[in-house]
Design a protein around this motif. Sequence first.
Motif, PDB file in Angstrom:
ATOM      1  N   LEU A  16      44.774 -17.801 -51.135  1.00 37.59           N
ATOM      2  CA  LEU A  16      44.023 -18.167 -49.931  1.00 37.59           C
ATOM      3  C   LEU A  16      44.968 -18.516 -48.786  1.00 37.59           C
ATOM      4  O   LEU A  16      44.726 -18.154 -47.632  1.00 37.59           O
ATOM      5  N   ILE A  19      46.360 -15.457 -46.765  1.00 38.88           N
ATOM      6  CA  ILE A  19      45.572 -14.772 -45.737  1.00 38.88           C
ATOM      7  C   ILE A  19      45.113 -15.717 -44.642  1.00 38.88           C
ATOM      8  O   ILE A  19      44.644 -15.260 -43.611  1.00 38.88           O
ATOM      9  N   PHE A  20      45.242 -17.044 -44.815  1.00 40.65           N
ATOM     10  CA  PHE A  20      44.751 -17.934 -43.764  1.00 40.65           C
ATOM     11  C   PHE A  20      45.862 -18.645 -43.011  1.00 40.65           C
ATOM     12  O   PHE A  20      45.574 -19.468 -42.154  1.00 40.65           O
ATOM     13  N   MET A  82      44.664 -12.329 -33.296  1.00 47.13           N
ATOM     14  CA  MET A  82      43.582 -12.903 -34.097  1.00 47.13           C
ATOM     15  C   MET A  82      42.259 -12.231 -33.738  1.00 47.13           C
ATOM     16  O   MET A  82      42.010 -11.898 -32.592  1.00 47.13           O
ATOM     17  N   LYS A  83      41.419 -12.084 -34.730  1.00 48.67           N
ATOM     18  CA  LYS A  83      40.090 -11.544 -34.473  1.00 48.67           C
ATOM     19  C   LYS A  83      39.174 -12.649 -33.947  1.00 48.67           C
ATOM     20  O   LYS A  83      39.473 -13.824 -34.075  1.00 48.67           O
ATOM     21  N   LYS A  88      35.434 -12.782 -38.054  1.00 51.84           N
ATOM     22  CA  LYS A  88      35.952 -13.488 -39.231  1.00 51.84           C
ATOM     23  C   LYS A  88      34.826 -13.900 -40.160  1.00 51.84           C
ATOM     24  O   LYS A  88      34.906 -13.732 -41.378  1.00 51.84           O
ATOM     25  N   GLY A  91      33.417 -10.900 -41.916  1.00 53.14           N
ATOM     26  CA  GLY A  91      34.328 -10.453 -42.968  1.00 53.14           C
ATOM     27  C   GLY A  91      34.270 -11.340 -44.188  1.00 53.14           C
ATOM     28  O   GLY A  91      34.239 -10.856 -45.325  1.00 53.14           O
ATOM     29  N   ALA A  92      34.214 -12.674 -43.959  1.00 52.14           N
ATOM     30  CA  ALA A  92      34.147 -13.590 -45.096  1.00 52.14           C
ATOM     31  C   ALA A  92      32.843 -13.424 -45.858  1.00 52.14           C
ATOM     32  O   ALA A  92      32.820 -13.465 -47.092  1.00 52.14           O
ATOM     33  N   GLY A  95      33.086 -10.273 -47.947  1.00 57.09           N
ATOM     34  CA  GLY A  95      33.889 -10.517 -49.134  1.00 57.09           C
ATOM     35  C   GLY A  95      33.145 -11.345 -50.164  1.00 57.09           C
ATOM     36  O   GLY A  95      33.244 -11.097 -51.367  1.00 57.09           O
ATOM     37  N   GLY A  96      32.380 -12.358 -49.682  1.00 51.82           N
ATOM     38  CA  GLY A  96      31.595 -13.167 -50.605  1.00 51.82           C
ATOM     39  C   GLY A  96      30.555 -12.340 -51.337  1.00 51.82           C
ATOM     40  O   GLY A  96      30.322 -12.538 -52.532  1.00 51.82           O
ATOM     41  N   LEU A  98      30.866  -9.197 -52.072  1.00 46.58           N
ATOM     42  CA  LEU A  98      31.595  -8.433 -53.087  1.00 46.58           C
ATOM     43  C   LEU A  98      31.846  -9.277 -54.324  1.00 46.58           C
ATOM     44  O   LEU A  98      31.669  -8.814 -55.465  1.00 46.58           O
ATOM     45  N   LEU A  99      32.247 -10.546 -54.085  1.00 42.06           N
ATOM     46  CA  LEU A  99      32.529 -11.440 -55.224  1.00 42.06           C
ATOM     47  C   LEU A  99      31.281 -11.685 -56.046  1.00 42.06           C
ATOM     48  O   LEU A  99      31.315 -11.655 -57.286  1.00 42.06           O
TER      49      LEU A  99
ATOM     50  N   THR B  25      38.892 -10.325 -54.365  1.00 39.04           N
ATOM     51  CA  THR B  25      38.040 -10.605 -53.210  1.00 39.04           C
ATOM     52  C   THR B  25      38.833 -11.253 -52.083  1.00 39.04           C
ATOM     53  O   THR B  25      38.593 -10.964 -50.908  1.00 39.04           O
ATOM     54  N   ILE B  26      39.775 -12.127 -52.440  1.00 38.77           N
ATOM     55  CA  ILE B  26      40.620 -12.731 -51.402  1.00 38.77           C
ATOM     56  C   ILE B  26      41.401 -11.641 -50.671  1.00 38.77           C
ATOM     57  O   ILE B  26      41.537 -11.663 -49.443  1.00 38.77           O
ATOM     58  N   ILE B  29      39.013  -9.874 -48.299  1.00 36.44           N
ATOM     59  CA  ILE B  29      38.737 -10.698 -47.122  1.00 36.44           C
ATOM     60  C   ILE B  29      39.935 -10.683 -46.180  1.00 36.44           C
ATOM     61  O   ILE B  29      39.790 -10.611 -44.959  1.00 36.44           O
ATOM     62  N   LEU B  32      39.851  -7.693 -44.163  1.00 37.74           N
ATOM     63  CA  LEU B  32      38.759  -7.667 -43.186  1.00 37.74           C
ATOM     64  C   LEU B  32      39.007  -8.594 -42.010  1.00 37.74           C
ATOM     65  O   LEU B  32      38.629  -8.271 -40.882  1.00 37.74           O
ATOM     66  N   VAL B  33      39.602  -9.779 -42.231  1.00 43.32           N
ATOM     67  CA  VAL B  33      39.628 -10.761 -41.147  1.00 43.32           C
ATOM     68  C   VAL B  33      40.939 -10.782 -40.363  1.00 43.32           C
ATOM     69  O   VAL B  33      40.978 -11.404 -39.317  1.00 43.32           O
ATOM     70  N   ARG B  34      41.984 -10.140 -40.834  1.00 44.20           N
ATOM     71  CA  ARG B  34      43.253 -10.230 -40.095  1.00 44.20           C
ATOM     72  C   ARG B  34      43.503  -8.957 -39.304  1.00 44.20           C
ATOM     73  O   ARG B  34      43.011  -7.881 -39.666  1.00 44.20           O
ATOM     74  N   ARG B  35      44.289  -9.077 -38.214  1.00 40.65           N
ATOM     75  CA  ARG B  35      44.645  -7.912 -37.418  1.00 40.65           C
ATOM     76  C   ARG B  35      46.125  -7.596 -37.482  1.00 40.65           C
ATOM     77  O   ARG B  35      46.553  -6.582 -36.960  1.00 40.65           O
ATOM     78  N   ILE B  39      50.149  -8.536 -42.623  1.00 42.67           N
ATOM     79  CA  ILE B  39      49.281  -9.382 -43.459  1.00 42.67           C
ATOM     80  C   ILE B  39      48.297  -8.500 -44.217  1.00 42.67           C
ATOM     81  O   ILE B  39      47.985  -8.756 -45.392  1.00 42.67           O
TER      82      ILE B  39
END
Lengths: 165, 109
Positions: A16, A19-20, A82-83, A88, A91-92, A95-96, A98-99, B25-26, B29, B32-35, B39
């Motif tokens: 996590l 990606i964050f 940044m989007k 965001k 996208g989250a 992804g959720g 999909l999970l 899934t991470i 995501i 999907l969320v980064r440009r 990354i």
Amino acid sequence: MSLFYVVAFLSIIFALLVIFTKNPVHSVLYLIATFFTFTIHYIILNAQFLAVVNFIVYMGAIMVLFLFVLMLMNLNTDTEPMKSTLLKVVGAIAGGCLLVTLVGSMKTLSSASTTAMDNTGIGLVENLGKVLFSDFLLPFELSSILLLAAMVGAVLLAKKDNKTA
Amino acid sequence: MENITSTIQAVPLNHYILLSAIIFTIGVIGVLVRRNAIIIFMSVELMLNAVNLLLAAFSSYSGDASGQVFVFFIMALAAAEVAVGLAIIVMVYRNTSSIDINILNRLKW
């Protein structure tokens, strides 16, 4: 028993953070930590050859490549694109979904093979080598051609083009 | 080594599937969320590793060495993929002075 859950928790936390995190260099460092937890997972699974290869290839070769490319590009938090918040969240949520789908399909599986037959030692170098050089000899040789093609292609792509530019 | 191999009997295979699904899934995501192109590339590596772990777990639990050989091939393929992909990213950065993937939307025609 509990070692698996501790390492799994660390894997998820580091993934996590990859990606964050805003700074790309920190992302690479967290990715190294994630790969290290995967190495521990392989050791727990008694796949010792895979553990060593994962350690050398991912934490050695691939991470050095990533860090070198980041160093060449001079990126930091200010230049990070940044989007928007809406994208965001969308996208989250995707992804959720999909999970949820993956976990839901897992529930329909029969939980037959929950006991491990691990006393055979199939993850050791000796046994893997026997399988690799008897049943999988042709794919093994073909992968050398793949690596050669990738090496030539990478040099060709990254070389500065004098004629057109 | 004896106590390490005895721990695996206590962990059900479903938990490995769950862990791999979460890590995969991470990765999705992250794509999907980064440009930032790098990354996104790292997220793809994360997805590859989740699948590797699942293959190794299935191989260990079913006592078949073919799964681990397959993971070995995926690792060789990932090394080649990283080299070519990073060369492409370097070329994009040299031509556009940025690794924002939105600049690449002129590719869509």
